[in-house]
Every structure is written in structure tokens, then in C-alpha cells.
Motif scaffolding. Structure first.
Motif, short mmCIF file in Angstrom:
data_model
loop_
_atom_site.label_atom_id
_atom_site.label_comp_id
_atom_site.label_asym_id
_atom_site.label_seq_id
_atom_site.Cartn_x
_atom_site.Cartn_y
_atom_site.Cartn_z
N UNK A 291 0.81 -1.23 0.00
CA UNK A 291 0.00 0.00 0.00
C UNK A 291 0.84 1.28 0.00
N UNK A 292 1.90 1.39 0.83
CA UNK A 292 2.68 2.64 0.81
C UNK A 292 3.35 2.92 -0.53
N UNK A 293 3.59 1.89 -1.33
CA UNK A 293 4.28 2.10 -2.61
C UNK A 293 3.37 2.76 -3.65
N UNK A 294 2.05 2.79 -3.38
CA UNK A 294 1.13 3.34 -4.36
C UNK A 294 1.35 4.83 -4.60
N UNK A 295 2.05 5.48 -3.68
CA UNK A 295 2.24 6.92 -3.76
C UNK A 295 3.67 7.28 -4.16
N UNK A 296 4.40 6.31 -4.71
CA UNK A 296 5.82 6.53 -5.01
C UNK A 296 6.05 7.43 -6.22
N UNK A 297 5.10 7.52 -7.11
CA UNK A 297 5.29 8.37 -8.29
C UNK A 297 6.28 7.76 -9.27
N UNK A 298 6.80 8.61 -10.16
CA UNK A 298 7.78 8.20 -11.17
C UNK A 298 9.16 8.69 -10.76
N UNK A 299 10.19 7.94 -11.13
CA UNK A 299 11.56 8.39 -10.90
C UNK A 299 12.52 7.62 -11.79
N UNK A 300 13.69 8.24 -12.03
CA UNK A 300 14.79 7.65 -12.79
C UNK A 300 14.33 7.12 -14.16
N UNK A 301 14.53 5.83 -14.44
CA UNK A 301 14.25 5.30 -15.77
C UNK A 301 12.78 5.42 -16.17
N UNK A 302 11.89 5.64 -15.20
CA UNK A 302 10.47 5.82 -15.55
C UNK A 302 10.30 6.93 -16.59
N UNK A 303 11.08 8.00 -16.46
CA UNK A 303 10.96 9.11 -17.40
C UNK A 303 11.35 8.69 -18.82
N UNK A 304 12.38 7.85 -18.93
CA UNK A 304 12.80 7.37 -20.25
C UNK A 304 11.66 6.56 -20.89
N UNK A 305 11.07 5.67 -20.10
CA UNK A 305 10.00 4.82 -20.65
C UNK A 305 8.76 5.63 -20.99
N UNK A 306 8.44 6.62 -20.18
CA UNK A 306 7.28 7.46 -20.48
C UNK A 306 7.48 8.24 -21.77
N UNK A 307 8.70 8.72 -21.98
CA UNK A 307 8.99 9.42 -23.24
C UNK A 307 8.88 8.47 -24.43
N UNK A 308 9.32 7.22 -24.24
CA UNK A 308 9.18 6.23 -25.31
C UNK A 308 7.71 6.01 -25.65
N UNK A 309 6.87 5.88 -24.62
CA UNK A 309 5.45 5.67 -24.85
C UNK A 309 4.79 6.88 -25.49
N UNK A 310 5.36 8.07 -25.26
CA UNK A 310 4.87 9.27 -25.95
C UNK A 310 5.39 9.37 -27.38
N UNK A 311 6.42 8.57 -27.70
CA UNK A 311 7.05 8.67 -29.01
C UNK A 311 8.03 9.81 -29.12
N UNK A 312 8.72 10.12 -28.01
CA UNK A 312 9.60 11.28 -27.98
C UNK A 312 11.05 10.88 -27.70
N UNK A 313 11.87 10.85 -28.70
CA UNK A 313 13.31 10.94 -28.56
C UNK A 313 14.05 9.87 -27.79
N UNK A 314 13.70 8.59 -27.90
CA UNK A 314 14.53 7.54 -27.33
C UNK A 314 14.78 6.49 -28.42
N UNK A 315 15.74 5.60 -28.18
CA UNK A 315 16.04 4.57 -29.19
C UNK A 315 15.05 3.42 -29.11
N UNK A 316 14.27 3.32 -28.03
CA UNK A 316 13.37 2.19 -27.82
C UNK A 316 12.04 2.39 -28.56
#
Length: 601
Positions: free
Chosen positions: A31-56
């Protein structure tokens, strides 16, 4: 008083558990982890899912470096890869099922991190439920409950459970473990659907990620040690899974997945010598992490703790061997057989994860056998007679009771609070920095020094994710955790000297370049608008290098930054010949900077 508390706690833990109760406990600790938000590599993957500027790509989201200099070099120019990255670096992992779960999150929940973590909770509950079913099949109900509680609160599982980017480990482990259960039921109960379901579980696990390779360790140990029928029958039972594993490895290689050029990730087949050299120390580290919760991950940001932690890991290994020897004498033959195949399975399951930097998050499958050994030491150790011969086992049982049952829930809660706190406080330090809000399409940001990987590597992705103006380029010259001396040597030139240290001496830096590809004095790296010449090198990498820019350092197209007073702020260049020193002790995670942020709480 303490003895009564200890006895009451052990009595509760020895109560037979049920699947719903175990799953409820797993959900509760999540339950406490539900509020952890995004951090580190999460930003890379979110940009990939947006189609913005990664090799993946979205369904191949775990491609960080393609092994192609023509593709990676532009990312050294524009960021985030630093100048010392090996241009041929390959970090490409085959995890299509895990990628699909992340695509699903993004499609259903947009970028609402809370629901991403709810999804992770479901996977962790599934994994813990499978572990409990395995324990209930192989041991008495009371012992099964004790070992399962040790497993579900294991603080090494926090990052896979809390970090969206690391959920792939759970997605790989859960179906693979269900496959092992199906195989055991087919062998022990002659359950006909068990054989195809076992292969289905193993296959889904492998599609989730490399973590699933560890399940074959338990499968081999179960057949060769856990069973007692004819040897040829046991070998025959391993053949289908063995063919599946070989087919998986063949696809992995021929489809250009894997690693190359990294000093942290090693390919056991292509870099067998380096893997074998690293194996003893990495294995000792993982034993220390599993049984005594040693924080070996600290060596990512500090070399000062490397030797003390290694010595502690070796001592812990000796203590664990002694504890196992004492435990062995107090077990009956059936218990010994269980401990033997679980221990052997855990050891074999550890071998694939030795291909990377030791961390508790790698032990999702090896810690199944670890939980069994720890549970038996607690149960037998606190139940032995009070005589001198039993005192060591009794002491070890008490230590394990504290480290593996009492302490882990506190660590889960603490880390689940620390991560969101860091994210909340880091906006000014990492996202905004000392950069103007207007459009910056022609401006390069050059960070002379950042005191840790978080500060030096991730700000570019954080800014892009938050919609800040796009920079022409981002280059961090050094994240080596040492003091840096910067001297202006010309209108367009300056020199960097790392004091009492060097580049590529920490694991995060070596992630990007192996010691097998060293720099030599005179080596040049030519980037867009400037060049870097290596002047002096040490054991690991450069400790003095010179930079020449196409324009004077005051040119409007440059934005020089350095970590000063708790944030990345703009550097004002001194006159020709003068020097500035940047201290490593003032990093974001240092105590003085943390104290500054405490009043904001």
C-alpha cells in the motif's frame, strides 16, 4: 519480557496461513508504494510511450543503447549519454510481456502513477501467492507460513514492487513460478495438464524478462536432488524445459538482444573470463544482501564503502556457512532434502543475475530458497535447547528474526516515503535548474560536474517529460564523486582535473563503458561544437582532460552549469588562467542539503 514477546511472535508466525491471508498481507505491505510516483528510468520509458526521442519502441521498451555508434553518437551530442560513453555500447533486453504491461498502463491511465502502482501491486500479490503455494506443497503448513512471510516482507523486493521500471522482474518471476508449480504437480500427482502448463508458465516468464531464467535453477535442483525416482526419468522430465531455454537463448542472440561494452552488465557467453573474475565478489555481495541486508548498492555513488562492504560480505558468507552447518545437524532427512534442493536451486538461480551489479532487487527468485533457509534457522534456532552447542544457532535465529521479519516492514514504509519526498524536493534541483523558461533550440547545456548519477544523467529526461523548453544539447562532463578543479586556459578552452579520483571508477559510470575499452592520453572525442582531449588517465579512466569550443565560453549558445549550493546553477567563468574548485561533498543527497529541505516538510 523480550523472551515472551519473541515467543508470542514466533507462535503467530507459525500459525498455518491461507492463500487469501497471505495475499492480503502482500497487498498490505504494498500500500505505501502506491504513492511513489515516477523516478529515474520511468521518465525514459514514459517518453518512449509518448514517441519522444529515445532509441526504444513501445513494445520493445527496454532498449537503452543499440550497439550502433551511428545511432548512439547523436545521443551523446544531444544527451543524455556523456562523452565517455562507448559509442558501440549495447544494452538491449528482451522483455515484450513487461513492455506490454507498461503500454497497457499508459493506454488506460494516461500518466497517473498511482494506478500504475496498483497494477504492480496485483503482480506482486500474484507472485507471493505462487510462492506460498510452492511452500505449502513442500513443507508443513506452519513452516510454509513462516517462510512465506519472510519472502513477502523481504526488503530486497522493494524496488521491483515500488519502481515501475523494475516491475519487469515480477512480471517474469510470477508466471515462471506458476510453471514450476505445474511441473511439480504433474510429476507428483500425475496431473496431465501440468506439463503443457509448465512450459506455458516458463515461456510467459521468459517473455517478461531475463529474471525468469532463475526458475530453471529450481527446476534442475528439484529433479536432480528433490526427487528420488530413476535418474533417467528425472533427466527426461528436464528435456522439454531445457529445449525451451535453449530456444529462448538462441532467439535472444540472433535477434540482437543482450549487452556489449558495459563494465556492469556482462555477457557470460561472450565475456566468460570477465564474468568468472567478477563472480566470487558479486556472489559474496548477494549473500550479504540476502542474509544480512548489506547495502551494497551504496557503491554506485561512493567508492569509500566498497572495501568495508566487501569485507562485511565475506564475513557474512562465513557466518551463513556456519549457520547452515549447525542447522543441518538438527534436521530430519526430509527437511534436509528440502533444504538441499531449495538451496541448490537458489544458488543456480543466482548465476544469471551475477551478470550485473549486485543488488537486492535481483534476488526475486533466488530469495525463495533464501527464505526457506532463513525460516528454518529462525524456527530451529529459537527452538533449540539452551546449551553451549546451540548458542550460535540460537543467536543467528534471533538476528534473522530481527533482520527478516521485524525490520523489513519498517524499511518498506520508510523507502515508500523517501522516494516521493525526493521527487517533491527535487523539482528545483533537477527539473528547472538555472535555465531560462524561453525556448532554447540553439542552446547547449554543459554540466561541468554533477555529484551523483541522479543529478548528472536524468535531468534532461525529467525536463522533457515535464514539457520544459527543449535544449539543443545536454552534456555532463563528470559525475565522478570527487572534488573537481576547473581552470580556464583560453578564450574558448578550459581544463578539468579530478582531484584524488578519476572517471569510470564507479559502477554507474562503468555501466556506459567497460574497462576493456580504456582511454589513452591524446584520445579525442569530437562532439557538436566542441572537442575533448584526454590528457591523463588513471586505473579506470581519465582524471585530466581539456575542452576546446568553437566559440568563446561566454557565447550565448552555451549554458555552463555546475552543482553549487544544492542545485545545478549557471557558472560564471573566471578570467584566463584562474581556477574554480567544485566540492563533491555538497551533493543533493548530502546531509547539509537535506537539512536545508527539512523545514519544507
Amino acid at each position: 519480557m523480550y523472551l515472551r514477546l519473541e515467543s508470542a511472535l514466533l507462535g503467530y508466525l507459525h500459525r498455518p496461513q491461507s492463500v487469501p491471508r497471505v495475499c492480503a498481507l502482500a497487498a498490505l505491505i504494498m500500500v505505501p508504494t502506491l504513492f511513489a510516483g515516477f523516478f529515474l528510468d520511468d521518465y525514459i520509458h514514459l517518453l518512449t510511450l509518448r514517441g519522444e526521442g529515445t532509441v526504444a519502441q513501445p513494445y520493445d521498451i527496454f532498449e537503452f543503447a543499440p550497439g550502433d555508434a551511428d545511432v548512439l553518437f547523436p545521443m551523446m551530442n544531444s544527451g543524455p549519454y556523456p562523452w565517455y560513453t562507448l559509442p558501440d555500447l549495447k544494452l538491449h533486453f528482451f522483455r515484450p510481456l513487461s513492455s506490454a504491461t507498461m503500454v497497457l498502463d499508459h493506454a488506460l491511465f494516461g500518466e497517473g502513477a498511482f494506478f500504475y502502482h496498483v497494477h504492480s501491486l496485483v503482480w506482486y500479490v500474484l507472485l507471493v501467492g505462487a510462492v506460498f503455494l510452492l511452500f505449502r506443497r513442500t513443507m508443513a503448513p506452519a513452516m510454509a507460513g513462516l517462510c512465506c512471510i519472510i519472502y513477502l516482507v523481504d526488503d530486497g523486493h522493494i524496488l521491483p514492487a515500488l519502481w515501475w521500471s523494475n516491475r519487469n522482474a515480477i512480471v517474469a518471476a510470477a508466471p515462471a513460478l506458476l510453471g514450476l508449480l505445474a511441473h511439480m504437480r504433474a510429476r507428483e500427482d500425475h496431473w496431465v495438464p501440468g506439463r503443457p502448463l509448465a512450459l506455458l508458465g516458463f515461456g510467459l516468464g521468459l517473455l517478461g524478462g531475463e529474471t525468469a531464467l532463475g526458475i530453471f535453477g529450481y527446476l534442475i535442483a528439484y529433479e536432480l536432488v528433490g526427487r528420488q525416482d530413476a535418474l533417467w526419468l528425472r533427466i527426461r522430465a528436464l528435456v522439454p524445459a531445457g529445449l525451451l531455454a535453449l530456444g529462448y537463448l538462441a532467439v535472444y542472440k540472433t535477434a540482437n538482444y543482450g549487452v556489449f561494452g558495459s563494465g556492469v552488465y556482462l555477457d557470460p557467453l561472450a565475456e566468460g573470463g570477465a564474468f568468472l573474475r567478477a563472480l566470487p565478489i558479486r556472489l559474496a555481495d548477494l549473500i550479504g544482501i540476502q542474509f544480512f541486508a548489506l547495502p551494497s548498492e551504496l557503491t554506485v555513488v561512493s567508492n569509500a564503502v566498497r572495501v568495508p562492504l566487501l569485507l562485511a560480505a565475506l564475513v557474512c558468507t562465513g557466518v551463513v556457512v556456519l549457520g547452515f552447518a549447525l542447522l543441518w545437524r538438527r534436521c530430519d532427512p526430509d527437511e534436509r532434502r528440502l533444504l538441499l534442493w531449495m538451496g541448490l536451486g537458489s544458488f543456480i538461480a543466482t548465476l544469471p543475475v551475477l551478470a550485473t551489479f549486485p543488488s537486492g532487487r535481483l534476488l526475486l527468485l533466488p530469495s525463495i530458497g533464501g527464505a526457506v533457509w532463513i525460516g528454518f534457522i529462525i524456527a530451529k534456532g529459537l527452538d533449540v535447547a539452551r546449551d553451549p552447542a546451540s548458542s550460535v544457532l540460537r543467536l543467528l535465529g534471533r538476528v534473522f528474526l530481527f533482520l527478516h521479519i521485524l525490520l523489513p516492514p519498517v524499511i518498506w514504509l520508510a523507502l515508500s516515503m523517501v522516494i516521493p519526498t525526493i521527487i517533491f524536493f527535487s523539482k528545483d534541483a533537477f527539473h528547472e535548474m538555472d535555465l531560462p523558461k524561453e525556448s532554447l533550440p540553439e542552446q547547449q547545456a554543459i554540466c561541468l560536474f554533477a555529484p551523483d548519477p541522479y543529478t548528472g544523467f536524468y535531468p534532461l529526461m525529467m525536463r522533457q517529460y515535464l514539457g520544459y523548453p527543449v535544449l539543443k544539447g545536454w552534456q555532463t562532463l563528470s559525475i565522478a564523486p570527487f572534488d573537481h578543479e576547473v581552470t580556464r586556459t583560453g578564450p574558448n578552452d578550459f581544463e578539468v582535473r579530478i582531484l584524488k579520483g578519476e572517471l569510470l571508477s564507479t559502477p554507474f559510470e562503468r555501466l556506459l563503458r567497460s574497462e576493456n575499452y580504456p582511454f589513452e592520453p591524446g584520445d579525442m572525442v569530437n562532439l557538436d561544437g566542441f572537442s575533448i582531449e584526454v590528457l591523463e588517465v588513471g586505473t579506470w579512466g581519465p582524471h585530466r582532460f581539456h575542452l576546446h569550443f568553437d566559440h568563446p565560453l561566454e557565447y550565448e549558445g552555451y549554458r555552463f552549469l555546475a552543482w553549487q549550493e544544492g542545485r545545478l546553477s549557471r557558472l560564471t567563468w573566471p578570467p584566463l588562467g584562474e581556477t574554480k574548485i567544485f566540492r563533491a561533498s555538497g551533493g543533493y543527497f548530502s546531509w547539509p542539503n537535506f537539512k536545508k529541505r527539512l523545514p519544507l516538510l
